[in-house]
Every structure is written in structure tokens, then in C-alpha cells.
Write an enzyme that holds these catalytic residues in place. Sequence first.
Site, PDB file in Angstrom:
ATOM      1  N   LYS A 172       5.951   7.498   1.869  1.00 42.39           N
ATOM      2  CA  LYS A 172       5.160   8.707   2.074  1.00 42.39           C
ATOM      3  C   LYS A 172       3.915   8.671   1.195  1.00 42.39           C
ATOM      4  CE  LYS A 172       4.312  12.642   0.551  1.00 42.39           C
ATOM      5  NZ  LYS A 172       2.924  12.771   1.034  1.00 42.39           N
ATOM      6  N   GLY A 223       2.551  10.204  -9.476  1.00 46.28           N
ATOM      7  CA  GLY A 223       1.824  11.434  -9.171  1.00 46.28           C
ATOM      8  C   GLY A 223       1.799  12.340 -10.389  1.00 46.28           C
ATOM      9  N   SER A 224       1.757  13.639 -10.127  1.00 47.50           N
ATOM     10  CA  SER A 224       1.583  14.583 -11.222  1.00 47.50           C
ATOM     11  C   SER A 224       2.907  14.864 -11.937  1.00 47.50           C
ATOM     12  CB  SER A 224       1.005  15.889 -10.679  1.00 47.50           C
ATOM     13  OG  SER A 224       1.935  16.468  -9.786  1.00 47.50           O
ATOM     14  N   GLY A 228       6.685  15.182 -10.348  1.00 51.07           N
ATOM     15  CA  GLY A 228       7.649  14.210 -10.880  1.00 51.07           C
ATOM     16  C   GLY A 228       8.902  14.903 -11.386  1.00 51.07           C
ATOM     17  N   GLN A 326      -9.591  19.428  -6.624  1.00 46.21           N
ATOM     18  CA  GLN A 326      -9.752  18.712  -7.894  1.00 46.21           C
ATOM     19  C   GLN A 326     -11.061  19.121  -8.573  1.00 46.21           C
ATOM     20  OE1 GLN A 326      -7.423  16.642  -9.438  1.00 46.21           O
ATOM     21  NE2 GLN A 326      -8.864  16.786 -11.138  1.00 46.21           N
ATOM     22  N   GLU A 377      -3.497  17.073 -18.874  1.00 48.80           N
ATOM     23  CA  GLU A 377      -4.242  16.079 -18.098  1.00 48.80           C
ATOM     24  C   GLU A 377      -5.161  16.790 -17.107  1.00 48.80           C
ATOM     25  OE1 GLU A 377      -2.327  13.596 -15.085  1.00 48.80           O
ATOM     26  OE2 GLU A 377      -3.274  11.877 -16.052  1.00 48.80           O
TER      27      GLU A 377
END
Length: 475
Positions: A172, A223-224, A228, A326, A377
Site C-alpha cells: 500500500k 511514515g509518521s 506508526g 504539508q 518533526e
Amino acid sequence: MSVFANLIDGEWVTADSVLININPSDTNDIIGEFAVASPAQVQQAAAAARAAFPAWSRTTAQQRGDILTKAADELLARSAELGRTLSREEGKTLPEGIGEVVRASQVMRFAAGEALRLKGEILPAVRPGVELEVSREPLGIIGVITPWNFPIAIATWKIAYALAFGNCVLFKPAELTPASAWELVDVLMRAGVPKGVVNLVMGHGAEIGPAIIDTVDAISFTGSVNTGRSIAVQAINGMKRIQLEMGGKNPLIVLDDAEFDVAVDAAINGSFFQTGQRCTASSRLIVTEGIHDRFVAAMKEKMEGLVIDHALKEGTQIGPVVDQKQMDRNFKYIEIGADEGATKFGGAPLKRETPGFYMAPVLFTETSNDMRINREEIFGPVASVIRAKNYDEALEIANDTEFGLSSGICTTSLKYARDFQRNSQSGLTMVNLATAGLDYHVPFGGRKGSSYGPREQGSYAAEFYTIVKTSYVSI
Ligand code: ADP
């Protein structure tokens, strides 16, 4: 416009709804429409993978390696074309896009060799007449969930190793970059991957993620942090193996004795290239007092000269931000930094010939390590300078973070370089280099909140993609 379909059991299958893939350098440019898989289609894909597993897992390492080598050849031969597609959908510059496809080809070729290099052990047994062997076997069905920032390289370094060791895959890709993923799967199928062994299910993570985690034996995710964590909770409930690569807040220390140009180049590259959208980007520049003001002045001068424009335009050094969401996030953090009392340089939204998500990189100065801009982040072209009295204080600041992916130091002192290499709490450490920019045949991964589970890539990849069997034999 034709719809790019999902791949389920070797068939390209369309869907009721589509994702529209937009070029962030020019929002009038549509790359294509991509079928959105449903949870029911995920179940079909998982069933196909289960059915394909017995035969695929019994193929020889040579057969699997040959298929991966063929795919690596095609990726390399088509790197200019595929790199262009990648840059068009992700927004990294054309040389970066082509470079990523070349890298994917290198990863694929190396993984092909790893199929034959898989090692076991033979040990003496305790009992007489008994032989003891430790071997590695394929794990089963691997769910591969990937982010948009390295849409072909990250997918390849998961899928290629999964296949090399005889696993089947449910892939995916990220919603923003399905074209690179689609091309990769198409290349693999043409190289001879049997039906059902690799299945592509594009779509929304929140909608089909749970079905993927439910139906596979293991999940490799990049990923983020928040995603996660939620994947981890669900996977652990189902006793699935997990490998998570998440965020970073990577420090680059610059000491008074650093070779000045090397330090400035490492900071500019690490902080701003690829629009700062790398989990290994340098976001905290920790600079000792003697060099601080000169370093900041040189950074500002270099930043003013950076060419920010359409990713496909010749001469562009930094492409656009990946999307509006973003972009909003970057500007929210610019506001937060200003509210926290940091001094801002750069950060203006930019207009170019085509409508896109352009912004000037940002350097925050006079910051402290406890500010949110230094703890969370951001994932954009935003870096902070933190002043440190000396090396010891710089090291303490570098390690004072929830993350631990990459770290770096610029110094001509062997003593400090070696000390940092040993005491930096990160998975990757660089001396006189940017915190981003890695080789493909060695382990990749971090510590603390950055990573969870076994390392990716190189000979270490077998830890995740195989399961150990201990055999006792008396004949
Ligand atoms: P970003 O915010 O950078 O897009 P995400 O962690 O949300 O990072 O996305 C990384 C990948 O995880 C994407 O492929 C996304 O679709 C997927 N994803 C998002 N939410 C979930 C979820 N709940 N379960 C599984 N995968 C998810």
C-alpha cells in the site's frame, strides 16, 4: 483519462473511486487517476497472496534472484522516464528523481544477491547422534506501507527483500505518490513475479490500513510517528511482526574547529535539499560559540542563492513542498517558532510560473532545544540553530530528543569525531557529511522514537523478512 488499477491476484482491477495525482510543481498538471482499493479488495489480495505463498516460498533462491535482477535491469534502463514521473508527482528535482530510481535498481540488484547469501548455522548438539541446524525460512505475507517522500526507493527496499527471501507482499503506497508505486509493481510483474505474489492496493491508509494489518503476517511501515504507533498497537494485538521507521529530529553539530565550507555545505544539503522532506534531514544545527555567528551568516548567504522552482526545470535545486497540507504544517511551525521567541530568516511563500507549493527555506536562530520547533518533526525546509558552549554541551543537546535516526558532526578533531560516533544516540552517525545520504548495502534504522523492530537493508534485512527454525535430527 485512463485509471491506473490495483493489482490483485495478477489482475489489474479498477475501483469505484479514484485518487487524483497532482503535480506539486504545477497543480494544473494531473499525473493520473489511481484506483482506490476497498477493504474487501484487500481481503481478496491477502487471499491471493496466501494461495501463492506455498509455491513461491519453495522456488529456488536463484529463481527469485533472477526475477529481481531482471526488474533491477528495467528500472535502470528506464531511470530517466521513471525518475521524471517520480519528480512530477513528488516534487523532488529531476536529478533527485532519476537518482532515486537508479538507487531502487541498485537496491533490487543487491537484494537479488541476498537471496543466495542467506545464512544459517550448524552447531554441536548436546546429545550424542543428534545434529543441530539453525535455518531461516520465509515469514509469509508481508504488508508494505510506504510514505510519499521516497516513493520508489523505500518501496523497493522493503518489497525486494521480502521477495528475495520467499515472502508474498501486499503493498500500500502513499496516497500522494501512487504512480511510482504502480510503475514499480508493473516492472516486477514484467520481470516474472508470479500472480498473487505481489499485490498492489492503493488508497487511504485509514480506510484499508486496518484490513491490511489484519490479514498479513508482518508489517513493514515507513511514515509518521502517530501512524506508526497506531499500526503498532493493532499489529501487536494480532501478534504480527512489525518494523517501523518513523520520524527524526536529527542534529548536526558544528564545532569551532570544523572545516568551514564542509560544515556549511553539509548543513545546507542536510536541512534543505529535497525540500527538507527526508526523515534523515538535519533540523537542529548545534553550533559552538566561536564559529556560531560566521556560520549563521554563511548559511543565510547560501540560502539566498538557492534556486527554488519547478522540479522538472533545469537548474532547480529545491522543488516544491509536496502538498497544501504539508505547506500549512510548515507555516504553522514557522508561527510557533516566532511565538516561542526564535529569530526567523527566510520562509516566504513563493510564486513561480506555474501554480505550486513553493516556499523559501527557513533558518531559525537564537533557539533553545526545549522549543517545539526543536522537539517535533516538521518535515519541511525548516532548520534551527542552537548555540552550544563546547563539544560536551553540544553532545548533550544532540541526544536530548525523543528521536534517534541520524546525527552528524563537523570537526577536524579525531577525538571529538570518535567520541561523537560512540556516544551519539542514533542509528546512523556522520562525520563531516550531511545527516542524509546513505548507502544501500548496510543497515538503516534508528533508536528511541524513530524506529521499532529490526533494521532494514543489507544483510540485516533477513532479521525481519525471515523466521528462524532450529532443527534437531537423529538418523
Ligand atoms: P504522512 O503524514 O507523511 O502522509 P503517514 O504516516 O500518514 O505519513 O503515511 C504513511 C503511510 O501510512 C501512507 O501510505 C498512509 O496511507 C499510511 N497510513 C496512514 N494511516 C494509516 C493507518 N491507520 N493504517 C495503516 N496505514 C496508514
